[in-house]
Design a protein around this motif. Sequence first.
Motif, PDB file in Angstrom:
ATOM      1  N   GLU A 198      49.621  79.662  25.490  1.00 42.63           N
ATOM      2  CA  GLU A 198      49.617  78.315  25.559  1.00 42.63           C
ATOM      3  C   GLU A 198      48.015  78.360  25.703  1.00 42.63           C
ATOM      4  OE1 GLU A 198      51.100  77.408  30.080  1.00 42.63           O
ATOM      5  OE2 GLU A 198      50.550  78.953  30.046  1.00 42.63           O
ATOM      6  N   THR A 199      47.408  76.885  25.624  1.00 42.91           N
ATOM      7  CA  THR A 199      46.651  76.486  24.514  1.00 42.91           C
ATOM      8  C   THR A 199      45.508  75.570  25.497  1.00 42.91           C
ATOM      9  OG1 THR A 199      46.771  77.065  22.299  1.00 42.91           O
ATOM     10  CG2 THR A 199      44.860  76.161  23.416  1.00 42.91           C
ATOM     11  N   CYS A 200      44.818  75.703  26.123  1.00 42.78           N
ATOM     12  CA  CYS A 200      44.193  74.589  26.493  1.00 42.78           C
ATOM     13  C   CYS A 200      42.368  74.195  25.824  1.00 42.78           C
ATOM     14  CB  CYS A 200      43.379  75.014  28.712  1.00 42.78           C
ATOM     15  SG  CYS A 200      42.900  73.698  29.351  1.00 42.78           S
ATOM     16  N   THR A 201      42.728  72.809  25.661  1.00 44.65           N
ATOM     17  CA  THR A 201      41.137  71.800  24.875  1.00 44.65           C
ATOM     18  C   THR A 201      41.075  70.907  25.571  1.00 44.65           C
ATOM     19  OG1 THR A 201      43.162  70.639  24.087  1.00 44.65           O
ATOM     20  CG2 THR A 201      43.514  72.357  22.616  1.00 44.65           C
ATOM     21  N   ARG A 354      43.397  68.895  28.016  1.00 43.75           N
ATOM     22  CA  ARG A 354      45.008  68.738  27.064  1.00 43.75           C
ATOM     23  C   ARG A 354      45.635  70.329  26.866  1.00 43.75           C
ATOM     24  NH1 ARG A 354      47.254  65.236  22.835  1.00 43.75           N
ATOM     25  NH2 ARG A 354      49.036  65.222  23.467  1.00 43.75           N
ATOM     26  N   LEU A 355      47.003  70.267  27.454  1.00 45.20           N
ATOM     27  CA  LEU A 355      47.809  71.589  27.570  1.00 45.20           C
ATOM     28  C   LEU A 355      48.560  71.587  26.790  1.00 45.20           C
ATOM     29  CD1 LEU A 355      47.864  74.880  28.789  1.00 45.20           C
ATOM     30  CD2 LEU A 355      49.270  73.014  30.416  1.00 45.20           C
ATOM     31  N   ALA A 387      39.946  82.648  23.763  1.00 42.77           N
ATOM     32  CA  ALA A 387      40.281  82.334  22.569  1.00 42.77           C
ATOM     33  C   ALA A 387      41.143  84.222  22.329  1.00 42.77           C
ATOM     34  CB  ALA A 387      39.759  82.202  21.360  1.00 42.77           C
ATOM     35  N   VAL A 388      42.622  84.266  22.050  1.00 46.37           N
ATOM     36  CA  VAL A 388      43.125  85.695  22.155  1.00 46.37           C
ATOM     37  C   VAL A 388      43.163  85.949  21.084  1.00 46.37           C
ATOM     38  CG1 VAL A 388      44.055  85.134  24.612  1.00 46.37           C
ATOM     39  CG2 VAL A 388      44.997  84.382  22.279  1.00 46.37           C
ATOM     40  N   ALA A 421      40.576  77.803  26.890  1.00 48.56           N
ATOM     41  CA  ALA A 421      41.500  79.061  27.114  1.00 48.56           C
ATOM     42  C   ALA A 421      42.362  78.860  26.864  1.00 48.56           C
ATOM     43  CB  ALA A 421      41.638  78.897  28.631  1.00 48.56           C
ATOM     44  N   GLN A 422      43.197  80.152  26.646  1.00 47.99           N
ATOM     45  CA  GLN A 422      44.049  80.482  26.118  1.00 47.99           C
ATOM     46  C   GLN A 422      44.689  81.545  26.611  1.00 47.99           C
ATOM     47  OE1 GLN A 422      43.610  81.251  21.410  1.00 47.99           O
ATOM     48  NE2 GLN A 422      45.000  79.950  20.988  1.00 47.99           N
TER      49      GLN A 422
END
Length: 476
Positions: A198-201, A354-355, A387-388, A421-422
């Motif tokens: 999941e990436t939140c931008t 956005r997710l 960031a992962v 966030a990731q």
Amino acid sequence: MADQRQSRKNDYEEIPGQVIMMKTLPSFHYSLDDGGTAVTIPGSRGFVPPPILLQRSPPSYGETSTSRQVANLDGHVQSEDQGVRPKSSLLPVAGLSSEEGYKSQLSSSAFDEFIIEGYEHVTYETTLIKPPPPEPISGDGDSSSRRGNAAVPNIDDLTARDAVLSYVSQNRCWGLACAREMTIMDITASSAFHYNLETCTEKRTAVWIHEPYTGQVIDSADRGPSPKPWDVLVVPPNPYREGQIVVEVPHSARVVNCYDCSTMGRRRCWSCFGNGEIQCNPCNGTGKILEQESGGASEAQRANAPVIPKACYQCGGGGKRRCVVCLGPGQLPCKTCLARGQLKLSLQLTVSWRLYKSDRIVERTAVPELLIRSVQGRVAFDEEKAAVWPINFFPDEAVNHASRELLDEHRARLSSEKTIAQRQSVRMVPVHQVAYVWRNYRGFFYIYGYDNLVHFPDYPQKACCGLSELLSCSIQ
């Protein structure tokens, strides 16, 4: 009295073929005591105008200051060091009148006259603001501190038989003999992995907007320079939920003259074109209509009565009637400024979150991916950061490859947005492949999940109540 009449007569001159024109009257030249601009005021003989206090009017579109300061259109002066400066000026267009030339350039220059640092390319259309360079990923991706728990539980023959009996009993047309009598030959344990990313931008767009100026408070550049697009503080309500917030960029507002009516507050009527009158339709502008005289008592006499022109009953013989749109003045209130004559111009910043979700199933058996996604499992690994790093420690290399591939895909796809966030996780689902023998049948069925669900695609006793496959089911 005769001398006065002669003096007034001398003020006019008659031009052949034209109306009587008034002669040029003498002018009086005044100079201000404070060194301001001199003014010449026309007057008549013997008339002494009162003292006049002159005030410089605010600059219109295209007017620039000769000094290093720029006067914005609300009458204030702000320095270029505050980040605001004139971007372009409107010049007359060859072959067009001044009004037509002004309007021809208005669509591309009306909201593009001032530059604010960080918003140089923003116009009256929504403009995407590029995100700042991504920050380095924290940590070093060392797998020693990121280990997960991927233990697989074991089941015995009794557990496998109970699971298949429970599964078959839910299908009332299947026979239970196979589930009771089958011989379990072997049970092979394995694991299916469900990788989630999941990436939140955050995306920011800006646009110049305007609204009628009705005396509201103006947050202009006098209060300080405007922050850059990504320096405007906007906190997301929930990082892992989509949303949008619209804010006004601080210190970006100003009052400008209405470009649609040139500060008049009204525009020419579109129906009568400013004349206040339109052509009368019944008489087509002639003022006369043809009517038949009502003479004679019989029908034949009335039919042969002469037709004579009469004054139009709509326009009274004038050929024109009052405009029904503007009701006579020839002008309509300006809709852009609501007849105020001025607009509030400001930068509007839209911040949207956005997710993006991606997942990958790593499964070595014949269990469909849909069942793995829907079944209960255990989280073998979970990580959340700004960031992962890709996963690189799982014993199944397919999970590591899926993590690298999906992370690269998100970075390439979301290059125009800022990652805030990731979160990545690996969910483990145990899968047991059971080999069985019943009469002349040999095959496999699968027990998956921690609830011991069964996937038995080729159950050999699917006939009606277990009697024969040729009989159709009659139980409702």
